[in-house]
Design a protein around this motif. Sequence first.
Motif, short mmCIF file in Angstrom:
data_model
loop_
_atom_site.label_atom_id
_atom_site.label_comp_id
_atom_site.label_asym_id
_atom_site.label_seq_id
_atom_site.Cartn_x
_atom_site.Cartn_y
_atom_site.Cartn_z
N ASN A 89 14.31 44.81 -55.51
CA ASN A 89 13.73 45.95 -55.85
C ASN A 89 13.87 47.06 -54.93
O ASN A 89 13.79 46.85 -53.49
CB ASN A 89 12.20 45.72 -56.13
CG ASN A 89 11.72 44.69 -57.16
OD1 ASN A 89 13.09 44.32 -58.12
ND2 ASN A 89 10.84 44.15 -57.38
N HIS A 147 14.36 39.09 -56.62
CA HIS A 147 14.01 40.49 -57.32
C HIS A 147 14.14 41.29 -56.19
O HIS A 147 13.51 41.82 -55.34
CB HIS A 147 12.61 40.20 -57.49
CG HIS A 147 12.20 39.19 -58.54
ND1 HIS A 147 12.44 39.26 -60.10
CD2 HIS A 147 11.50 37.91 -58.05
CE1 HIS A 147 11.92 38.13 -60.37
NE2 HIS A 147 11.39 37.28 -59.64
N PRO A 199 5.03 42.30 -56.39
CA PRO A 199 5.35 43.38 -57.28
C PRO A 199 4.28 44.39 -57.56
O PRO A 199 4.42 45.72 -57.65
CB PRO A 199 5.51 42.70 -58.66
CG PRO A 199 5.82 40.86 -58.37
CD PRO A 199 4.86 40.88 -56.89
N ASP A 214 16.35 41.75 -61.55
CA ASP A 214 16.03 40.51 -61.60
C ASP A 214 17.50 39.62 -61.67
O ASP A 214 17.97 39.51 -62.71
CB ASP A 214 15.17 39.88 -62.98
CG ASP A 214 15.28 38.61 -63.13
OD1 ASP A 214 15.13 37.65 -62.32
OD2 ASP A 214 15.62 38.41 -64.34
N LYS A 223 14.30 48.09 -60.37
CA LYS A 223 13.99 46.59 -60.12
C LYS A 223 15.09 45.93 -60.71
O LYS A 223 15.84 46.47 -61.63
CB LYS A 223 12.84 46.37 -60.70
CG LYS A 223 11.68 47.07 -60.16
CD LYS A 223 10.29 46.30 -60.71
CE LYS A 223 9.26 46.72 -59.87
NZ LYS A 223 7.83 46.00 -60.21
N ARG A 230 6.17 48.27 -67.58
CA ARG A 230 6.80 49.05 -66.57
C ARG A 230 6.62 50.67 -67.27
O ARG A 230 7.14 51.33 -66.49
CB ARG A 230 8.31 48.94 -66.25
CG ARG A 230 8.14 47.26 -65.70
CD ARG A 230 9.59 46.97 -65.26
NE ARG A 230 9.63 45.50 -64.53
CZ ARG A 230 10.72 44.98 -64.00
NH1 ARG A 230 11.83 45.49 -63.97
NH2 ARG A 230 10.56 43.78 -63.68
N SER A 249 9.76 52.30 -59.04
CA SER A 249 10.84 51.25 -58.37
C SER A 249 12.00 51.02 -59.42
O SER A 249 11.78 51.20 -60.70
CB SER A 249 10.00 49.87 -58.36
OG SER A 249 8.89 49.90 -57.56
N GLN A 292 4.07 47.23 -55.15
CA GLN A 292 4.76 48.19 -55.03
C GLN A 292 4.42 49.58 -55.68
O GLN A 292 4.73 50.73 -55.43
CB GLN A 292 6.29 47.92 -55.65
CG GLN A 292 6.92 46.89 -54.67
CD GLN A 292 8.33 46.37 -55.14
OE1 GLN A 292 8.27 45.38 -55.87
NE2 GLN A 292 9.23 47.15 -55.42
#
Length: 478
Positions: free
Chosen positions: A390, A388, A335, A348, A346, A33, A344, A338
């Motif tokens: 997001n 998730h 994912p 979890d 995010k 990421r 993003s 996006q």
Amino acid sequence: MTKVVLDRFAAIVGDAHAVRDPDDIAPYLIEPRGLYHGNSPMVLKPGSVDEVSKILATATETGTPLVPQAGNTGHTGGQVPLEGESQVIVSLSRLNRIRNVDPTGNTMTVEAGCILEDIHKAANEVERLFPLSLGSQGTCQIGGNLSTNAGGIAVLAYGNTRQLCLGLEVVLPTGEIWNGLRSLKKDNTGYDLRDLFIGAEGTLGIITAAVIKLLPIPVGHQVAIAGLDSPDQALALLNKAERKCGHALTGFELMPRIGMEFTTTHIPGNRDPLQENYDWYVLIDISSSQSEEAADIMMQGIMEEAFSDGIIKDAVIAQSESQRAAFWNLREMMPDSQKPEGSSIKHDVSVPIAAIPDFMTRADRAVRAAMPDARIVAFGHMGDGNIHYNITQPKGVTPAAFLARRHEINEIVYEIVLEMGGSISAEHGIGQMKRDKLAAIRQPIEIELMQRIKAAFDPAGIMNPGKVINTPGKPLPH
């Protein structure tokens, strides 16, 4: 960290497997990421358990902090060094042998560097299934899966990685080797040391091998996608599917309209299988131990009854294996789809399954109150309560301005999750991203017990420092 110390480490694995060139080290210093970027003077690539043992013993002797790294696919920064620190990376990529396959006992013994997809292939060769399935399975390694207790798309039927492991081989920070490679399904002899290391993210030792469970390959398989109006209807559909299928229900994934638009727009070959657009979609996966026909009959029954009850508006059942794969690709690529839309924020998270519709409503309201133009892409494993949640960068906002509000938005979402009895980390782990939040939300006695365990296993504090929990008296950079 002196050259003398680094030379000692290099002598253990050989110069060819001690990476010192900054350009060669660079890929190990950043996670997918791009949120965390650390420093390291060396990457060690041991080729045997004995070499791992010598590395850890030397690190304890010299006080050298180590960061174990598998496939570097983690999402919370647990596998990269801390910024501003000097930490040696231990890559498990060369420990990649499949030591034993036992189709009669339904087990496989694998080394930590085995790529998950290679394990799938080895299981398939003996007509068995290893059910852990992740979007990153072409690059992630089983050691990292175990260290983070990875989840994936089949948890509903088969459980997390923890439930798929029978035994471990672990090198302790002292260099001692614990051989717990037992293939017993029932072994009630004292503390379960295995469960301490699974999910510990390399803070207690390095997993070097594991005995994992295999299962018979399902005889029948069917996948469908349904369109509906709300998460409440998705919950009603889940209850119906569970009643009709029981353990044959292997996947139940919730997807929003915006996620479907992103996936069909940005991922070549993907298209919405339904004729009309719907606010929400559900992917249902059924595996039968009886026959293809049995799986198809169960799916037909679910869809017909759900349509009759007004739960779903439309549905399509896959007519071939390629179509089943295409349906799953819509969910698995969500994912990645996006990324072309911008940055993003995010989450979890998990909440009790029955609370998912209420969570969606409350979280959407709270996030949009703080960020009116937020593009919320909430999807995930509804069957096991893992969403998730997001938020994609609003149009017209720069990535820097958007990400500057990451912690603010995190707090908004986490507060609702915790109020509902949920978890801030369903399957991605704690790493460095959620370390401080974990300390804030868990009972003091829980954090103290974790710190006691850490101190008992790793008194020198060399194992992945700054991840999961802080060591008392050793403040760490943010």
